[in-house]
Scaffold this active site. Structure first.
Site, short mmCIF file in Angstrom:
data_model
loop_
_atom_site.label_atom_id
_atom_site.label_comp_id
_atom_site.label_asym_id
_atom_site.label_seq_id
_atom_site.Cartn_x
_atom_site.Cartn_y
_atom_site.Cartn_z
N SER A 202 12.78 -19.37 3.53
CA SER A 202 11.47 -19.24 4.17
C SER A 202 11.26 -20.43 5.10
O SER A 202 11.21 -21.58 4.63
CB SER A 202 10.37 -19.24 3.11
OG SER A 202 9.13 -19.55 3.72
N HIS B 70 13.33 -15.52 6.33
CA HIS B 70 12.01 -15.07 5.88
C HIS B 70 10.93 -15.80 6.68
O HIS B 70 10.90 -17.03 6.72
CB HIS B 70 11.87 -15.36 4.39
CG HIS B 70 10.60 -14.86 3.77
ND1 HIS B 70 10.44 -13.56 3.35
CD2 HIS B 70 9.44 -15.49 3.49
CE1 HIS B 70 9.22 -13.41 2.84
NE2 HIS B 70 8.59 -14.58 2.91
N ASP C 22 6.89 -16.28 7.25
CA ASP C 22 5.57 -16.11 6.62
C ASP C 22 4.47 -16.14 7.67
O ASP C 22 4.23 -17.17 8.29
CB ASP C 22 5.35 -17.22 5.60
CG ASP C 22 6.22 -17.02 4.37
OD1 ASP C 22 6.14 -15.93 3.77
OD2 ASP C 22 6.98 -17.94 4.02
N MET D 165 0.58 -15.91 8.42
CA MET D 165 -0.71 -16.10 7.73
C MET D 165 -1.83 -16.20 8.77
O MET D 165 -1.65 -16.83 9.81
CB MET D 165 -0.68 -17.39 6.91
CG MET D 165 0.49 -17.45 5.93
SD MET D 165 0.37 -18.89 4.88
CE MET D 165 1.93 -18.77 3.97
N HIS E 143 6.97 -11.37 6.60
CA HIS E 143 6.03 -11.17 5.48
C HIS E 143 4.62 -11.38 6.03
O HIS E 143 4.23 -12.50 6.32
CB HIS E 143 6.40 -12.19 4.39
CG HIS E 143 5.46 -12.24 3.23
ND1 HIS E 143 5.48 -13.25 2.30
CD2 HIS E 143 4.47 -11.40 2.84
CE1 HIS E 143 4.55 -13.03 1.38
NE2 HIS E 143 3.91 -11.92 1.70
N MET F 152 0.96 -11.81 5.72
CA MET F 152 -0.17 -12.14 4.83
C MET F 152 -1.41 -12.18 5.70
O MET F 152 -2.00 -13.23 5.94
CB MET F 152 0.09 -13.50 4.16
CG MET F 152 1.13 -13.42 3.04
SD MET F 152 1.86 -15.02 2.66
CE MET F 152 3.10 -15.08 3.94
N MET G 1 5.27 -11.23 -5.35
CA MET G 1 4.86 -12.63 -5.16
C MET G 1 4.83 -13.31 -6.53
O MET G 1 4.13 -12.86 -7.43
CB MET G 1 3.47 -12.73 -4.53
CG MET G 1 3.41 -12.38 -3.05
SD MET G 1 4.59 -13.26 -2.01
CE MET G 1 4.10 -14.97 -2.24
N GLY H 72 0.11 -18.34 0.46
CA GLY H 72 -0.64 -19.28 1.29
C GLY H 72 0.10 -20.58 1.54
O GLY H 72 -0.03 -21.17 2.60
N PHE H 73 0.89 -21.00 0.57
CA PHE H 73 1.53 -22.31 0.69
C PHE H 73 2.92 -22.30 0.06
O PHE H 73 3.16 -21.56 -0.90
CB PHE H 73 0.68 -23.38 -0.01
CG PHE H 73 -0.73 -23.41 0.51
CD1 PHE H 73 -1.04 -24.12 1.67
CD2 PHE H 73 -1.74 -22.70 -0.12
CE1 PHE H 73 -2.34 -24.12 2.17
CE2 PHE H 73 -3.04 -22.68 0.37
CZ PHE H 73 -3.34 -23.40 1.53
N GLY H 74 3.77 -23.16 0.57
CA GLY H 74 5.08 -23.36 -0.04
C GLY H 74 4.97 -24.39 -1.16
O GLY H 74 3.92 -25.03 -1.33
N GLY H 75 6.03 -24.53 -1.92
CA GLY H 75 6.11 -25.61 -2.91
C GLY H 75 5.28 -25.43 -4.17
O GLY H 75 5.01 -26.40 -4.88
N ASP I 208 9.33 -13.91 -4.19
CA ASP I 208 8.92 -14.97 -3.26
C ASP I 208 7.96 -15.94 -3.95
O ASP I 208 6.87 -15.54 -4.36
CB ASP I 208 8.23 -14.28 -2.06
CG ASP I 208 7.83 -15.24 -0.95
OD1 ASP I 208 8.12 -16.44 -1.05
OD2 ASP I 208 7.22 -14.75 0.02
N GLY I 209 8.37 -17.20 -4.04
CA GLY I 209 7.50 -18.24 -4.56
C GLY I 209 8.10 -18.97 -5.75
O GLY I 209 8.34 -18.37 -6.79
N GLY I 210 8.37 -20.26 -5.56
CA GLY I 210 8.84 -21.09 -6.67
C GLY I 210 10.26 -20.80 -7.11
O GLY I 210 10.65 -21.17 -8.22
N GLY J 103 11.81 -21.48 -0.02
CA GLY J 103 11.39 -22.38 1.06
C GLY J 103 11.72 -23.81 0.73
O GLY J 103 12.74 -24.35 1.16
C1 DX5 Z 1 3.99 -18.31 0.20
C2 DX5 Z 1 5.11 -17.75 1.06
C3 DX5 Z 1 6.46 -18.12 0.60
C4 DX5 Z 1 6.75 -19.60 0.57
C5 DX5 Z 1 7.72 -19.85 -0.54
O1 DX5 Z 1 2.79 -17.77 0.61
O2 DX5 Z 1 5.02 -16.34 1.09
O3 DX5 Z 1 7.45 -17.43 1.37
O4 DX5 Z 1 7.27 -20.09 1.75
O5 DX5 Z 1 7.88 -21.22 -0.66
P1 DX5 Z 1 8.57 -21.89 -1.93
O6 DX5 Z 1 9.95 -21.34 -2.03
O7 DX5 Z 1 8.52 -23.35 -1.62
O8 DX5 Z 1 7.72 -21.52 -3.13
ZN ZN Z 2 6.77 -15.16 2.00
#
Ligand code: DX5
Ligand code: ZN
Length: 219
Positions: A7, A32, A34, A36, A65, A67, A136, A141-144, A174-176, A196
């Site tokens: 991502s 990927h 994102d 938003m 993706h 959002m 999800m 909304g956010f990475g990490g 997707d996520g974590g 990501g």
């Molecule tokens: C969150 C995004 C994800 C995000 C994942 O809203 O849809 O794609 O970038 O990031 P990580 O892998 O850091 O959780």
């Molecule tokens: Zn995503």
């Protein structure tokens, strides 16, 4: 075939082309992206112009993706910009069946996305209209962020439903996602792994992707 989709949300946006070329060289399978809008999620990222710019620097499939609210209004622009796969959030679509067909008519592969609190029953009647379901495993909304553990059970149940129905639908998560949990998520039934921070915060993208792929080979 299990796929890794970095991502770019966690990439260095001042050097986006270089970052995408680097993960492609490092063994990424999809890119990927994102999108938003500051309404559906509390963050704003990028639009079709950036997808078009990325299309010129990579031959990998671009996985968009969305959002965003009212995704129908933007699907043609993202597909024309070069998106190969487009996924929409079930929570943002009043006429989900129509939206998914619009993605395919526009020339991309459609996917539907479920937030962590959204149940599988919401997609029961569109499973035959999608190429993939994106689960999800964080609130978008956010990475990490940290992987929400009950996503594993959701993936297991979804995998069972797809298999029971004899459908050819892939499961993306997707996520974590990171080296430590990717094998377990894979065993639950996921096929495509978005990552990501686990890739872009690692100094060696090749090592990060190779470590994940190695874990995917574990049984
Ligand atoms: C969150 C995004 C994800 C995000 C994942 O809203 O849809 O794609 O970038 O990031 P990580 O892998 O850091 O959780
Ligand atoms: Zn995503």
């Amino acid at each position: 075939m299990k796929l890794i989709a970095p991502s770019i949300l966690s990439a260095d946006f001042s050097r986006l082309a270089e970052e995408v070329r680097a993960v492609e060289k490092a063994g990424a399978d999809w890119i990927h992206v994102d999108v938003m809008d500051g309404h559906f999620v509390p963050n704003i990222t990028l639009g079709p112009l950036v997808v078009e710019a990325l299309r010129a620097v990579t031959s990998l499939p671009i996985d968009v993706h969305l959002m965003i609210e009212n995704p129908d209004a933007y699907i043609p622009a993202f597909v024309q910009a070069g998106a190969d796969l487009v996924s929409v959030q079930v929570e943002a679509c009043v006429h989900l069946n129509r939206t998914l067909h619009r993605i395919r008519e526009a020339g991309a592969r459609p996917g539907v996305v479920l937030n962590p609190a959204t149940g599988l029953e919401t997609i029961e009647w569109v499973l035959d209209a999608v190429d993939f379901v994106l689960v999800m495993s964080v609130n978008p909304g956010f990475g990490g962020q940290h992987f929400i553990e009950n996503s594993l059970e959701k993936i297991r149940r979804l995998h069972r439903r797809i298999t029971d129905a004899g459908l050819n639908v892939q499961i993306e998560v997707d996520g974590g996602i990171k080296e430590e949990n990717i094998a377990e998520v894979s065993r639950a039934g996921a096929d495509i792994f978005v990552a990501g921070s686990a890739i872009f915060q690692c100094p060696d993208y090749g090592a990060a992707i190779a470590a994940m792929k190695k874990r995917l080979l574990e049984r």
